[in-house]
Design an enzyme around this catalytic site. Structure first.
Site, mmCIF file in Angstrom:
data_model
loop_
_atom_site.group_PDB
_atom_site.id
_atom_site.type_symbol
_atom_site.label_atom_id
_atom_site.label_comp_id
_atom_site.label_asym_id
_atom_site.label_seq_id
_atom_site.Cartn_x
_atom_site.Cartn_y
_atom_site.Cartn_z
ATOM 1 N N VAL A 12 0.831 -1.211 0.000
ATOM 2 C CA VAL A 12 0.000 0.000 0.000
ATOM 3 C C VAL A 12 0.865 1.261 0.000
ATOM 4 C CG1 VAL A 12 -1.888 1.234 1.151
ATOM 5 C CG2 VAL A 12 -1.855 -1.256 1.175
ATOM 6 N N LYS A 100 -6.558 -1.172 9.305
ATOM 7 C CA LYS A 100 -7.842 -1.481 9.977
ATOM 8 C C LYS A 100 -7.658 -2.078 11.357
ATOM 9 C CE LYS A 100 -6.491 -4.438 6.856
ATOM 10 N NZ LYS A 100 -6.649 -5.098 5.586
ATOM 11 N N VAL A 127 -11.527 0.236 5.370
ATOM 12 C CA VAL A 127 -12.666 -0.638 5.047
ATOM 13 C C VAL A 127 -12.954 -0.548 3.556
ATOM 14 C CG1 VAL A 127 -15.103 -1.154 5.488
ATOM 15 C CG2 VAL A 127 -13.686 -0.229 7.333
ATOM 16 N N GLY A 182 -1.342 -9.475 -4.075
ATOM 17 C CA GLY A 182 -1.232 -8.448 -3.034
ATOM 18 C C GLY A 182 -2.537 -8.166 -2.312
ATOM 19 N N GLU A 185 -3.556 -10.503 3.659
ATOM 20 C CA GLU A 185 -2.779 -9.965 4.782
ATOM 21 C C GLU A 185 -1.464 -10.737 4.890
ATOM 22 O OE1 GLU A 185 -3.953 -7.281 6.747
ATOM 23 O OE2 GLU A 185 -5.246 -7.362 5.010
ATOM 24 N N LYS A 200 -13.422 -4.817 10.187
ATOM 25 C CA LYS A 200 -14.083 -3.850 9.303
ATOM 26 C C LYS A 200 -15.547 -3.642 9.697
ATOM 27 C CE LYS A 200 -10.918 -4.807 5.472
ATOM 28 N NZ LYS A 200 -10.655 -5.744 4.362
ATOM 29 N N GLY A 297 -5.932 -4.610 -2.773
ATOM 30 C CA GLY A 297 -4.996 -4.391 -3.881
ATOM 31 C C GLY A 297 -4.294 -3.056 -3.723
HETATM 32 N N1 HSE Z 1 -6.544 -8.574 3.089
HETATM 33 C C1 HSE Z 1 -7.559 -7.589 2.894
HETATM 34 C C2 HSE Z 1 -8.622 -8.148 1.964
HETATM 35 C C3 HSE Z 1 -6.941 -6.359 2.316
HETATM 36 O O1 HSE Z 1 -8.370 -9.192 1.350
HETATM 37 O O2 HSE Z 1 -9.702 -7.594 1.874
HETATM 38 C C4 HSE Z 1 -7.837 -5.156 2.276
HETATM 39 O O3 HSE Z 1 -8.215 -4.747 3.559
#
Ligand code: HSE
Length: 400
Positions: A12, A100, A127, A182, A185, A200, A297
């Protein structure tokens, strides 16, 4: 010129630098001042990177530089992001974050500290990835009493479920793809076991309630027990399986959970596939509104962080209102929630199953050695008792 620092040059963080660079003209115009990335904080060096000369390793360089007005916190995790964020806000530096975990754990405290120091703690990217949802809740739906929020809030799990259903693909292979893209987590368990979606829905619920819903109080199940056979049954029911975060207010108390649900193929959430997320917000005047887009992403998430940077740049020395108090909401016990359940159990238990559960409708998906059926609506408590007595293989809740 407004000087900006980026904490964490990972997926990010590098996206934030790319977005600010690529859309420089539009962003500077909208921020009403030129933005300049002065520092990028990371433990690593990035030889050959176009921004390698901006990379530093000591947070004090940033915090002691009076020119820095905005920090993008894209490190993730609580340590050292919490301490860094607090130090920045205490100095009157606005912080824009995609973290988050930190927002769910310490959001209201950080919002208060920001307010006390006439700066802002902004978390649009926390979120729904690139979907504008925090700003609509704070700025746009201000005439509403919001009473329920429901969403597909994790891109990785939605990507996995979509590929399992469409391509009969194995869980492990699809997870690997999501990681390569990407979306996942660092520890993919946070995605798969629903913890990311839990944080979230807790953030969204807190904005709905204007008080704190602690993520630890949100009942959470992930998708690790969902199998290709479940999708066979789902197809027979003209349904699909989605990991949903749901939250609603009932007489001043809040009910929230994250779990896989069998939803009709005609449900708007059933059309949300791959890495896309969607959030349904119900207001007492507006009725339903839905927010849809890429939930994970590099560039979509970075775009949301940079939208906060623009907002922070427009509000240097001013507070952007955010109603989220540290007081905790009263929660409803999940045991009282009512659902219909799709149950799988050993074929030898057919007769007992019909005796235990009333108004059962059998679902025949040709899975050998077992039966599948849908129960009448009943409370979680009642279901758990009956299911324990019968001895079941699995169950998935239904949503209509
Ligand atoms: N790992 C999270 C997802 C990234 O797949 O939604 C975005 O918050």
């Amino acid at each position: 010129m407004i000087q900006v620092a980026v904490l964490g040059y990972g997926t990010v963080g590098s996206g934030v630098v790319e977005v600010i660079e690529k859309n420089k003209e539009e962003i500077n115009k909208r921020a009403a001042e030129e933005l300049n990335i002065k520092y990028i904080l990371d433990l690593r060096d990035f030889p050959g990177d176009p921004y390698e000369d901006k990379v530093i390793h000591d947070f004090n360089t940033i915090i002691e530089d009076p020119d820095i007005k905005i920090i993008c916190e894209t490190m993730g995790g609580l340590k050292p992001a919490y301490e860094f964020t607090k130090q920045a806000l205490l100095k009157g530096i606005s912080v824009c974050t995609s973290n988050k975990e930190l927002v769910a754990a310490h959001g209201p405290e950080l919002i208060r500290i920001a307010k006390e120091n006439t700066c802002n703690y902004l978390f649009e990217a926390s979120v729904g990835g690139g979907i504008p949802i925090i700003r609509p809740l704070n700025y746009s739906l201000t005439a509403e009493k919001i009473d329920s929020i429901m969403g597909i809030l994790n891109g990785t799990t939605n990507y996995i479920l979509t590929k399992m259903e469409r391509e009969n693909a194995s869980f492990e292979d699809v997870l690997k793809e999501a990681q390569d893209k990407g979306y996942a987590e660092r520890n993919p368990e946070a995605d798969i076991e629903g913890h990311d979606a839990c944080r979230k829905i807790a953030i969204l619920s807190s904005l709905m309630a204007e008080k704190t819903m602690r993520y630890e109080n949100v009942y959470t199940e992930g998708i690790s027990k969902i199998t290709l056979d479940d999708f066979k049954y789902a197809a027979k029911m003209e349904r699909t399986i989605k990991l949903l975060g749901i939250s609603r207010e009932e007489n001043g108390k809040y009910f929230a959970m994250v779990a896989p649900f069998l939803i009709p193929k005609t449900h708007p959430m059933a059309m949300v596939n791959g890495v896309f997320n969607a959030i349904f917000v119900h207001g007492n005047m507006l009725d339903d509104s839905m927010y849809y887009g890429r939930g994970a992403g590099k560039l979509p998430t970075a775009s949301a962080v940079v939208s906060d940077v623009v907002d922070a740049a427009r509000h240097v020395g001013k507070i952007i209102k955010c109603f989220w108090d540290e007081e905790e909401v009263a929660m409803k016990d999940i045991k009282t929630a009512e659902f219909k359940y799709f149950v799988r159990c050993d074929g030898s238990l057919h007769e007992e199953a019909l005796g235990f559960f009333e108004q059962v409708s059998i679902v025949d998906a040709n899975v050998s050695g077992e039966i599948g059926f849908v129960t009448a609506p009943m409370s979680e408590e009642e279901f758990e008792k009956k299911a324990a007595k019968l001895g079941i293989i699995s169950r998935i809740r239904l949503m209509d």
